[in-house]
Design a protein around this motif. Structure first.
Motif, PDB file in Angstrom:
ATOM      1  N   ASN A 252       0.868  -1.334   0.004  1.00 27.48           N
ATOM      2  CA  ASN A 252       0.005   0.014  -0.114  1.00 27.48           C
ATOM      3  C   ASN A 252       0.921   1.269   0.069  1.00 27.48           C
ATOM      4  O   ASN A 252       1.904   1.130   0.081  1.00 27.48           O
ATOM      5  N   LYS A 253       0.244   2.419  -0.195  1.00 25.49           N
ATOM      6  CA  LYS A 253       0.875   3.574  -0.314  1.00 25.49           C
ATOM      7  C   LYS A 253       1.754   3.973   0.763  1.00 25.49           C
ATOM      8  O   LYS A 253       2.911   4.379   0.877  1.00 25.49           O
ATOM      9  N   LEU A 254       1.317   3.905   2.079  1.00 24.23           N
ATOM     10  CA  LEU A 254       1.771   4.299   3.345  1.00 24.23           C
ATOM     11  C   LEU A 254       2.895   3.349   3.579  1.00 24.23           C
ATOM     12  O   LEU A 254       3.904   4.001   4.069  1.00 24.23           O
ATOM     13  N   LEU A 255       3.059   2.193   3.458  1.00 23.11           N
ATOM     14  CA  LEU A 255       4.257   1.424   3.699  1.00 23.11           C
ATOM     15  C   LEU A 255       5.133   1.543   2.668  1.00 23.11           C
ATOM     16  O   LEU A 255       6.128   1.592   2.917  1.00 23.11           O
TER      17      LEU A 255
ATOM     18  N   ASP B 196      -3.643   1.501   5.537  1.00 26.74           N
ATOM     19  CA  ASP B 196      -3.852   2.824   4.713  1.00 26.74           C
ATOM     20  C   ASP B 196      -5.273   2.133   3.820  1.00 26.74           C
ATOM     21  O   ASP B 196      -4.964   1.359   2.932  1.00 26.74           O
ATOM     22  N   ALA B 197      -6.059   2.926   4.074  1.00 35.28           N
ATOM     23  CA  ALA B 197      -7.387   2.478   3.423  1.00 35.28           C
ATOM     24  C   ALA B 197      -7.765   3.395   1.891  1.00 35.28           C
ATOM     25  O   ALA B 197      -8.440   3.072   1.597  1.00 35.28           O
ATOM     26  N   SER B 198      -6.636   4.314   1.825  1.00 34.86           N
ATOM     27  CA  SER B 198      -6.939   5.053   0.802  1.00 34.86           C
ATOM     28  C   SER B 198      -6.698   4.519  -0.754  1.00 34.86           C
ATOM     29  O   SER B 198      -6.127   3.307  -0.837  1.00 34.86           O
ATOM     30  N   THR B 199      -7.647   4.807  -1.798  1.00 34.83           N
ATOM     31  CA  THR B 199      -7.525   4.352  -3.137  1.00 34.83           C
ATOM     32  C   THR B 199      -6.299   4.792  -3.792  1.00 34.83           C
ATOM     33  O   THR B 199      -5.848   5.954  -3.561  1.00 34.83           O
ATOM     34  N   PHE B 200      -5.856   4.228  -4.622  1.00 37.09           N
ATOM     35  CA  PHE B 200      -4.995   4.489  -5.769  1.00 37.09           C
ATOM     36  C   PHE B 200      -5.646   5.413  -6.805  1.00 37.09           C
ATOM     37  O   PHE B 200      -6.726   5.143  -7.267  1.00 37.09           O
ATOM     38  N   LYS B 201      -4.909   6.750  -6.847  1.00 36.29           N
ATOM     39  CA  LYS B 201      -5.614   7.542  -7.409  1.00 36.29           C
ATOM     40  C   LYS B 201      -4.738   8.059  -9.020  1.00 36.29           C
ATOM     41  O   LYS B 201      -3.754   8.541  -8.990  1.00 36.29           O
ATOM     42  N   PRO B 202      -5.109   7.163  -9.936  1.00 33.21           N
ATOM     43  CA  PRO B 202      -4.250   7.552 -11.346  1.00 33.21           C
ATOM     44  C   PRO B 202      -4.545   8.998 -11.850  1.00 33.21           C
ATOM     45  O   PRO B 202      -5.558   9.579 -11.508  1.00 33.21           O
ATOM     46  N   PRO B 203      -3.710   9.406 -12.585  1.00 36.55           N
ATOM     47  CA  PRO B 203      -3.822  10.715 -12.922  1.00 36.55           C
ATOM     48  C   PRO B 203      -5.107  11.230 -13.600  1.00 36.55           C
ATOM     49  O   PRO B 203      -5.754  10.417 -14.431  1.00 36.55           O
ATOM     50  N   THR B 204      -5.773  12.305 -13.165  1.00 37.57           N
ATOM     51  CA  THR B 204      -6.830  12.861 -13.520  1.00 37.57           C
ATOM     52  C   THR B 204      -6.290  14.038 -14.731  1.00 37.57           C
ATOM     53  O   THR B 204      -5.276  14.490 -14.402  1.00 37.57           O
ATOM     54  N   PRO B 205      -7.225  14.404 -15.491  1.00 33.61           N
ATOM     55  CA  PRO B 205      -6.790  15.581 -16.314  1.00 33.61           C
ATOM     56  C   PRO B 205      -6.812  16.771 -15.506  1.00 33.61           C
ATOM     57  O   PRO B 205      -7.516  16.841 -14.576  1.00 33.61           O
ATOM     58  N   ILE B 206      -5.857  17.633 -15.617  1.00 31.93           N
ATOM     59  CA  ILE B 206      -5.604  18.851 -14.808  1.00 31.93           C
ATOM     60  C   ILE B 206      -6.945  19.699 -14.863  1.00 31.93           C
ATOM     61  O   ILE B 206      -7.392  20.008 -15.989  1.00 31.93           O
ATOM     62  N   LYS B 207      -7.431  19.858 -13.548  1.00 31.06           N
ATOM     63  CA  LYS B 207      -8.516  20.857 -13.705  1.00 31.06           C
ATOM     64  C   LYS B 207      -8.260  22.387 -13.253  1.00 31.06           C
ATOM     65  O   LYS B 207      -9.036  23.212 -13.431  1.00 31.06           O
TER      66      LYS B 207
END
Ligand SMILES: [Mg+2]
Length: 412
Positions: A151-154, A236-247
């Motif tokens: 996970n991201k935290l580890l 770490d319960a957060s999900t992986f956030k792939p890149p999104t178009p810049i807003k």
């Protein structure tokens, strides 16, 4: 087989990127080989150390020291001014290279990101991490740390183990042996203000926190307490956030001094707009909404935005509009933090306008003038905080003291 997350972190990013850039430009010196720091203007008292070489570190110099302190610790210190354009370019190239290994990249900051790999076993993951690290060194001429876990935290914790130029794992079964022995302040999201509170409870290591009474931590530190308790246990319960178009693109600065007059505020806005507009153009976008946010010294907060009747990427244009917003809403309370951002972005508008060749050269001319003006007056350190906040990096949410994590967000 499981999903693997890697955390890639450029070692002393600003210094490494400057050094690599200077080598490309054919300079003889390698600032990594001497006691050096990246920092703002030394003549004014607001300059701080943004990155340091290993040799500078040996003198006890830390990121965040004032340049005056650093100079006292090492009289021969080489102070190199920051160059944000180099950093943004270097960051972009790095992420492009990493994209060739996996399409799943979550940008965490200008020099840190997470990469996700589906169905990779641990041995293969370690092998791959080493080859990524070596390839970066070969292609770009600087080193990174790579943390490997599930996970991201580890992965981030592993990435922060011994530096530089290292790959480390911190799989769930290794938490006890590798993470719990560390001082509690090494845990992600435990900052300067939380550490003494934990110490008072007899919590000195991450293991102490992981094994502490959950109800006590929860009552005392509320949601932040529950978060770091989970982190200490490797959750770490957060999900992986792939890149999104810049807003949106924005830039904010926590100032080292209170700003009480309109002229100074305008100069700082200009510096913030300069980086914002430059980034906007790098992204080949134009905007039609501009915003300003003002935090004053008594924690009052004002934020306003303005819809333009047209699309623009011009520094001067954005600057003028943000200044007029600022002049309208500022209540004359001493300012501690200023932020600007642009939104309602459109790529197509940029393409349409790019036939006007002189557009960029006009902007570049202004860019030089503005950056010089800022450096002269305040040093770049005055504008370092919270740079490059965009839609990938959500604003800091309540509960996390924002001066502990400049330019970072609570996305884990
Ligand atoms: Mg780094």
């Amino acid at each position: 087989m499981s999903n693997i997350i890697m955390h890639v972190d450029v070692n002393s990013a600003f210094l490494s990127w400057t050094a690599a850039y200077e080598q490309q430009m054919g300079l003889e010196r390698d600032i990594r080989e001497v006691a050096s720091v990246i920092g703002g203007n030394e003549e004014n008292r607001h300059g701080i150390v943004l990155a340091k070489s290993m040799k500078a570190k040996k003198y006890g110099i830390k990121t965040g020291n004032s340049l005056m302190e650093a100079r006292l610790m090492c009289p021969n210190l080489l102070v190199v001014p920051p160059n944000y354009q180099v950093y943004v370019r270097a960051s972009k190239s790095l992420y492009e290279l990493l994209n060739t290994f996996s399409p799943d990249i979550e940008v965490f900051s200008i020099d840190e990101c997470f990469i996700r790999f589906m169905d990779l076993n641990k041995e293969k993951a370690i092998e791959l991490a080493y080859s990524i690290k070596e390839q970066i060194k070969q292609v770009f001429g600087y080193t990174v740390n790579i943390g490997i876990s599930t996970n991201k935290l580890l992965a981030k914790m592993a990435g922060d183990f011994e530096k530089p130029d290292k790959c480390h794992t911190c799989f769930p079964e290794e938490i006890k042996e590798k993470m719990w022995i560390l001082p509690v302040e090494n845990l992600f999201m435990v900052g300067r203000r939380t550490q003494p509170k934990l110490n008072k409870l007899g919590i000195y290591t991450i293991g102490d926190l992981a094994n502490a009474d959950f109800n006590l931590i929860s009552t005392l530190l509320k949601s932040h307490g529950r978060l770091i308790y989970a982190y200490a246990n490797g959750h770490d319960a957060s999900t992986f956030k792939p890149p999104t178009p810049i807003k949106s693109v924005g830039n904010s600065s926590t100032l080292k001094f209170n700003v009480e007059d309109i002229e100074t505020a305008h100069v700082i806005i200009l510096s913030l707009v300069e980086m914002t507009a430059w980034r906007l153009r790098e992204a080949k976008m134009m905007c039609s909404v501009v915003s300003i946010s003002i935090k004053d010294s008594s924690f009052g907060y004002i934020s306003r935005q303005k819809k333009l009747q047209y699309f623009t990427d011009c520094t001067q244009d954005i600057y003028k509009n943000i200044c007029s917003l600022f002049d309208k809403v500022w209540d004359k309370n001493p300012i501690r933090q200023l932020g600007v951002s642009v939104s309602d972005l459109d790529e197509a508008k940029f393409q349409q306008l790019s036939i006007f060749k002189d557009r960029n050269s006009l902007n570049n001319e202004k860019l030089d003038k503005v950056i010089d003006k800022i450096r002269e007056k305040y040093g770049d350190a005055a504008i370092i905080r919270g740079v490059f906040a965009n839609s990938d990096l959500e604003p800091l949410l309540g509960g996390y003291p924002d001066d502990e994590y400049p330019g970072m967000s609570s996305i884990l």
